[in-house]
Scaffold this active site. Structure first.
Site, PDB file in Angstrom:
ATOM      1  N   ALA A 244       0.780  -0.772  -0.092  1.00 15.61           N
ATOM      2  CA  ALA A 244       0.100   0.164   0.226  1.00 15.61           C
ATOM      3  C   ALA A 244       0.875   1.491   0.217  1.00 15.61           C
ATOM      4  O   ALA A 244       0.327   2.422  -0.023  1.00 15.61           O
ATOM      5  CB  ALA A 244      -0.387  -0.034   1.159  1.00 15.61           C
ATOM      6  N   THR A 245       2.215   1.247   0.725  1.00 13.32           N
ATOM      7  CA  THR A 245       2.827   2.445   0.610  1.00 13.32           C
ATOM      8  C   THR A 245       3.036   2.913  -0.621  1.00 13.32           C
ATOM      9  O   THR A 245       3.121   4.399  -0.580  1.00 13.32           O
ATOM     10  CB  THR A 245       3.890   2.301   1.442  1.00 13.32           C
ATOM     11  OG1 THR A 245       3.475   1.820   3.035  1.00 13.32           O
ATOM     12  CG2 THR A 245       4.897   3.735   1.131  1.00 13.32           C
TER      13      THR A 245
ATOM     14  N   GLN B 184      -6.725  -1.032   5.090  1.00  9.82           N
ATOM     15  CA  GLN B 184      -7.165  -1.605   5.997  1.00  9.82           C
ATOM     16  C   GLN B 184      -8.449  -2.193   6.365  1.00  9.82           C
ATOM     17  O   GLN B 184      -9.783  -2.411   7.028  1.00  9.82           O
ATOM     18  CB  GLN B 184      -7.461  -0.139   7.603  1.00  9.82           C
ATOM     19  CG  GLN B 184      -5.306  -0.441   8.063  1.00  9.82           C
ATOM     20  CD  GLN B 184      -4.957  -1.409   8.535  1.00  9.82           C
ATOM     21  OE1 GLN B 184      -5.222  -2.302   9.029  1.00  9.82           O
ATOM     22  NE2 GLN B 184      -3.599  -1.068   8.640  1.00  9.82           N
TER      23      GLN B 184
ATOM     24  N   SER C 262      -3.579  -3.392   0.565  1.00  9.59           N
ATOM     25  CA  SER C 262      -2.462  -3.918   0.700  1.00  9.59           C
ATOM     26  C   SER C 262      -2.731  -5.635   0.993  1.00  9.59           C
ATOM     27  O   SER C 262      -3.863  -5.678   1.293  1.00  9.59           O
ATOM     28  CB  SER C 262      -2.478  -3.865   2.475  1.00  9.59           C
ATOM     29  OG  SER C 262      -0.968  -4.086   2.490  1.00  9.59           O
TER      30      SER C 262
ATOM     31  N   HIS D 195      -0.871  -8.332   2.555  1.00  2.00           N
ATOM     32  CA  HIS D 195      -1.302  -8.590   3.832  1.00  2.00           C
ATOM     33  C   HIS D 195      -2.110  -7.609   4.780  1.00  2.00           C
ATOM     34  O   HIS D 195      -1.891  -8.667   6.094  1.00  2.00           O
ATOM     35  CB  HIS D 195       0.809  -8.287   4.400  1.00  2.00           C
ATOM     36  CG  HIS D 195       0.744  -6.780   4.505  1.00  2.00           C
ATOM     37  ND1 HIS D 195       1.446  -7.023   5.705  1.00  2.00           N
ATOM     38  CD2 HIS D 195       1.291  -6.140   4.252  1.00  2.00           C
ATOM     39  CE1 HIS D 195       1.366  -5.105   6.050  1.00  2.00           C
ATOM     40  NE2 HIS D 195       1.950  -5.182   4.464  1.00  2.00           N
TER      41      HIS D 195
ATOM     42  N   CYS E 111       6.523   6.376  19.637  1.00  4.29           N
ATOM     43  CA  CYS E 111       8.094   6.502  20.140  1.00  4.29           C
ATOM     44  C   CYS E 111       9.260   5.823  19.721  1.00  4.29           C
ATOM     45  O   CYS E 111      10.447   5.502  19.762  1.00  4.29           O
ATOM     46  CB  CYS E 111       8.121   6.008  21.286  1.00  4.29           C
ATOM     47  SG  CYS E 111       6.924   6.516  22.667  1.00  4.29           S
TER      48      CYS E 111
END
Lengths: 395, 76
Positions: A127-128, A235, A255, A257, A319
């Site tokens: 998808a990216t 998604q 995507s 996966h 993070c």
């Protein structure tokens, strides 16, 4: 990016007996040899620990990052990785013909899932890449006449980064804000469309908070104003009904996966019943049930993730960098700083069992209570102090 | 099919297969049309072969159990 974060969390949280920490997202597979001896075939440069038999793998609740490969999929793919290895473009022999037939079948399957025509399907690395191709492709193609793009603030990083790089090339981009529910305001979208807008990109289901955008309405608005509509459906596809023609979607990124259902209700109800001050981020009505983002007040997200080391989870805050900034998606929906820091995302897919959900819920409740016991903020709240009225002294 | 599925070494695949087989059989138990029944049986036979192959592959590449497999016996 999310997969990298998830791997680092799992790697950091596992007990030291598992061997040295991996520096990269792939780690040496620990396989049992086929003669069923209880040792694992660990590469010789890692320290083999004697306590390996007692190590158990965590539950997987991170399907937004990736999903387990369905055995049926592996079974369908293996022949083409073993014997039928021809290049589909080789026109002159059987190896090419059978691979081409397989590719056509695959295009047909994807097309029927989305209501498209098989010839409109292009396979990429994910998808990216699809998002990059769609956004940069349309923008640059119309560069001479149309220099404006529209997207939303809660898009995936690859969409936002593509837009940012286009801005550096001289395009203008409008980043639409979202309402507190996470859904974009259709009136703002209409107002943002200019005569020189070439493309609008809004994702179908958000990967962090699970919110479903009103794709049909957006498609209708875009097509009436002659603006291309791109949606990142990584998604969504296979989980919610998507028809590219009905919804007037011009470009859709999928995507491979992340495709394929919900014990979500159970999880949410159990947690909400046993704990107070839990906030679900994202609209509860327009919501895909398999992605649940909860903020536990007075508990720090990272510490809860570390405590839940038996479950593979991810949190909303990015993070990975030295700055502990909360996720931009949570910031866009207006979550308070402290709640954004304590958000956890539970991903439920169709391989997830009720037992796994129950176990996760139990551990989650236990650790949240334990961490709250240690929290001075919690003590103050119990005493009835309103935290917002406190004046914190600067040091 | 259930017997074969119970041999999946991966917890998630095993539970999914068992659940799906039970649900599919229950859902189709009232089908009367013999052609349709034959189609379903053929599909089931193909799926059985898939399960059989994938169980073997899973066993070749098996890894540690999940944390909850220790605490409960998988429901047969």
């Amino acid at each position: 990016m999310l997969l990298w974060t998830a791997w680092r969390r799992v790697a950091a949280a596992l007990p030291a007996a598992q061997g040295p920490r991996p520096e990269a997202p792939t780690r040496g597979l620990r396989l049992r040899v086929a003669d069923h001896a209880p040792q694992s075939a660990v590469p010789s440069n890692t320290a083999t620990a004697p306590e390996m038999e007692s190590v158990l793998r965590p539950l997987y609740m991170n399907v937004q990052a990736t999903t387990p490969l369905d055995p049926r999929v592996l079974d369908a793919m293996l022949p083409y990785l073993v014997n039928y290895y021809g290049n589909p473009h080789s026109r002159t022999h059987a190896y090419g013909w059978e691979s081409e037939a397989a590719m056509e079948r695959a295009c047909q399957q994807v097309a029927s899932l989305t209501g498209a025509d098989p010839h409109e399907i292009i396979f990429t690395s994910g998808a990216t890449e699809s998002n990059n191709i769609a956004i940069k492709g349309v923008a640059r193609f119309y560069r001479s006449r149309k220099k404006h793009l529209i997207t939303s603030q809660t898009e995936h990083k690859c969409v936002l980064d593509s837009c940012r790089s286009l801005e550096a090339e001289g395009f203008q981009v409008t980043y639409l804000p979202v309402k507190k529910s996470g859904i974009i305001d259709l009136k703002e979208l209409e107002a943002a469309i200019l005569p020189n807008t070439s493309l609008a990109s809004v994702m179908s289901v958000n990967n962090e908070i699970g919110v479903k955008q009103p794709i049909s309405e957006i498609g209708r608005i875009c097509s009436s104003r002659k603006v291309y509509f791109h949606t990142d459906a990584a998604q969504a596809v296979g989980k919610i009904p998507l028809d590219v023609n009905d919804m007037k979607i011009d470009l859709m990124s999928i995507s491979g996966h992340k495709i394929y259902g919900p014990k979500a209700e159970r999880l949410i109800q159990k947690i909400m019943k046993s704990l107070r001050d839990v906030v679900m981020n994202g609209d509860p009505d327009h919501h895909y049930p398999g992605c649940i983002n909860l903020s536990f007040a007075y508990v720090e997200g990272e510490s809860l993730l570390m405590a839940l080391k038996d479950v593979a989870l991810s949190s909303g805050s990015a993070c990975t960098s030295a700055s502990l900034e909360p996720s931009y998606v949570l910031r866009a929906i207006g979550t308070d700083e402290d709640l954004a820091h304590s958000s956890i995302r539970f991903g439920i897919g169709h391989f997830t069992t009720e037992e796994e959900v129950d176990y996760t819920v139990e551990k989650c409740i236990y650790h949240v209570k334990r961490l709250r016991e240690m929290s001075p903020l919690w003590e103050m709240v119990q005493d009835g102090i309103d935290l917002k009225s406190i004046k914190w002294t600067q040091h | 099919m259930l017997r074969e599925s119970k041999q999946f070494s991966a917890y998630n695949y095993r539970t999914y297969a068992i659940r799906k087989i039970r649900d599919a059989f229950r859902e189709n138990k009232n089908v009367k049309d013999p052609v349709e029944i034959q189609t379903l049986v053929n599909k089931a036979k193909r799926d059985l072969e898939i399960i059989h192959r994938q169980v073997h592959i899973g066993q070749l590449y098996s890894t540690d159990k999940l944390i909850i497999e220790n605490q409960e016996k998988p429901k047969t």
